[in-house]
Scaffold this active site. Structure first.
Site, PDB file in Angstrom:
ATOM      1  N   ASP A  61       0.844  -0.992  -0.018  1.00  0.00           N
ATOM      2  CA  ASP A  61      -0.052  -0.126   0.059  1.00  0.00           C
ATOM      3  C   ASP A  61       0.890   1.174  -0.086  1.00  0.00           C
ATOM      4  O   ASP A  61       0.555   2.236  -0.735  1.00  0.00           O
ATOM      5  CB  ASP A  61      -0.903  -0.142   1.251  1.00  0.00           C
ATOM      6  CG  ASP A  61      -1.969   1.066   1.115  1.00  0.00           C
ATOM      7  OD1 ASP A  61      -2.563   1.474   0.174  1.00  0.00           O
ATOM      8  OD2 ASP A  61      -2.291   1.441   2.295  1.00  0.00           O
ATOM      9  N   CYS A 120     -22.334  -1.956 -16.068  1.00  0.00           N
ATOM     10  CA  CYS A 120     -22.727  -1.896 -14.812  1.00  0.00           C
ATOM     11  C   CYS A 120     -21.920  -0.430 -14.469  1.00  0.00           C
ATOM     12  O   CYS A 120     -20.830  -0.227 -14.500  1.00  0.00           O
ATOM     13  CB  CYS A 120     -22.393  -2.818 -13.811  1.00  0.00           C
ATOM     14  SG  CYS A 120     -22.625  -2.331 -12.156  1.00  0.00           S
ATOM     15  N   CYS A 179     -12.974  12.390  -3.041  1.00  0.00           N
ATOM     16  CA  CYS A 179     -13.185  10.965  -2.290  1.00  0.00           C
ATOM     17  C   CYS A 179     -13.412  11.008  -0.801  1.00  0.00           C
ATOM     18  O   CYS A 179     -12.311  11.539  -0.180  1.00  0.00           O
ATOM     19  CB  CYS A 179     -12.160   9.891  -2.708  1.00  0.00           C
ATOM     20  SG  CYS A 179     -12.204   8.353  -2.069  1.00  0.00           S
ATOM     21  N   CYS A 222     -14.653   4.990   3.567  1.00  0.00           N
ATOM     22  CA  CYS A 222     -16.064   5.043   2.696  1.00  0.00           C
ATOM     23  C   CYS A 222     -16.110   3.997   1.856  1.00  0.00           C
ATOM     24  O   CYS A 222     -15.372   3.562   1.192  1.00  0.00           O
ATOM     25  CB  CYS A 222     -16.312   6.362   1.878  1.00  0.00           C
ATOM     26  SG  CYS A 222     -17.774   6.410   1.014  1.00  0.00           S
TER      27      CYS A 222
END
Length: 390
Positions: free
Chosen positions: A134, A191, A214, A240
């Site tokens: 990350d 989608c 965001c 979120c």
């Protein structure tokens, strides 16, 4: 030892140590990714948390000379709380996103990657490697996509057939030349649910994110939040999950087989008012083990204030007044000044704001106080009547 045999042994070992998915990709430059990152930079869509230069983020050989292969791993995490505590009037709660449940995933994945590195060294002592989770230069998602872990969804997450997008990702660059896996082609099709559901329109289009909009990014900032985003945050304390929750590929997916990832409901869905009074030591003791604590307590406390305003929690007013008058942090004072006017339009709030206006010396906080006073105007309700109506 044949490289195919070594790969198979590595796959078997990865399953033995609890890695849910493992994939192998070439360490060639990420040419397409570089053009996407350049576009992100030009559009000013970056979050500022990115590490390394564009070259370092797209050329593995700059991070490890003679790099041949990148090994991508994925660990699935839970999506549902068992027996979640209820949020109710006078006892409101906030929420940490699912990726912050349980032990900090950075630690979990690094342990797994370290074990893989040791396995490789024992098999091929001359091999060298470099792992990251990350916070490294490489894009976890780009590596995982190339390695066949999953496809890159319109919600800017890797979506796996087995676990949806509820997976943590990590990777290891190695000088070993191991057979590559085939990428999984995009299966989002027409989608567009994640793009349509994004509360702040941060998903500009499928697969492109304006990080500055965001909510996951906004909850991690340390400054006063732009007012237009405050009501969008709701009771989120960190992160979120909207774009994941609405994804059809995540329906029914709940991986709870990693004991270290099972969350404590009182930690990941904590009461909001007690959060405002935590010392640094108390915050670290309760939340220090989860990834959502990495920015410290100030953003979490700011978000808790916004959560109380979201619920219009009248009973929180005395605590918010105290913060507005006494807290040494301008961000907390300013957010509290905004929140009290959102919660109630009574004369007591007005008088408290007037009092704060007289003593406030920081310009951005003064602006928040003046804006709240203007919003209140006249026509106040008696506070006692509001309390009785609860």
């Amino acid at each position: 030892m044949a490289n195919t045999q070594l790969k198979n042994e590595l796959i078997a070992y990865s399953k033995h140590i609890g890695i849910d998915k493992i994939g192998f990709a070439s360490a060639d430059p990420f040419v397409t990714l570089k053009s996407r990152l350049e576009e992100q930079q030009n559009l000013e869509f970056q979050s500022g948390f990115e590490k390394g230069t564009l070259e370092e983020r797209t050329k593995p050989e700059l991070l490890l000379p003679e790099a041949k292969t990148i090994i991508s791993i994925a660990l699935a995490y839970p999506s549902k709380l068992k027996n979640p505590p209820q949020s109710k009037k006078g006892d409101r709660r906030g929420i940490f996103c699912r990726a912050s449940w349980g032990e900090d995933y950075h630690h979990i994945l690094r342990r797994k990657l370290n074990m893989l590195e040791e396995f490789l060294v024992n098999k091929v002592p001359s091999a060298t490697s470099k792992s990251m989770v990350d916070t490294g230069e490489l894009s976890d998602r780009a590596v995982a996509e190339r390695a066949g872990i999953g496809w890159s969804g319109k919600n800017c997450a890797i979506i796996t057939p087995e676990f949806g997008s509820y997976v943590y990702l990590g990777e290891m660059i190695t000088t070993l030349d191991l057979p590559e896996d085939r990428p999984i082609f995009d299966q989002c099709g027409s989608c567009n649910k994640c793009v349509d559901a994004c509360p702040t329109d941060a998903l500009v289009q499928g697969g492109q994110l304006d990080s500055n909009k965001c909510i996951a990014f906004l909850t991690q900032t340390k400054e006063l939040l732009p007012e237009k985003y405050r009501k969008k945050i709701g009771n989120r304390l960190y992160g979120c999950d909207t774009c994941q929750v609405v994804c059809p590929e995540n329906k029914g997916k709940n991986a709870d087989h990693h004991s270290e990832m099972i969350p404590d409901p009182e930690v990941v869905k904590p009461k909001l008012l007690p959060l405002l009074k935590l010392s640094n030591r108390e915050f670290k003791e309760k939340f220090g083990g989860i990834s959502g604590s990495w920015r410290g307590k100030k953003p979490i406390q700011r978000n808790a204030i916004i959560g109380l305003a979201h619920y219009k929690e009248i009973e929180s007013l005395p605590d918010l007044y105290k913060l507005m008058h006494e807290d040494p942090r301008p961000v907390i004072r300013g957010t509290a000044a905004w929140a009290v006017a959102e919660i109630s339009k009574n004369d007591d709030v007005y008088q408290q704001l007037l009092k704060a206006e007289q003593t406030e010396s920081v310009a951005e906080v003064s602006v928040e106080i003046k804006n709240s006073l203007q919003k209140l105007g006249n026509g106040f309700k008696p506070l006692e009547k509001e309390m009785k109506n609860l």
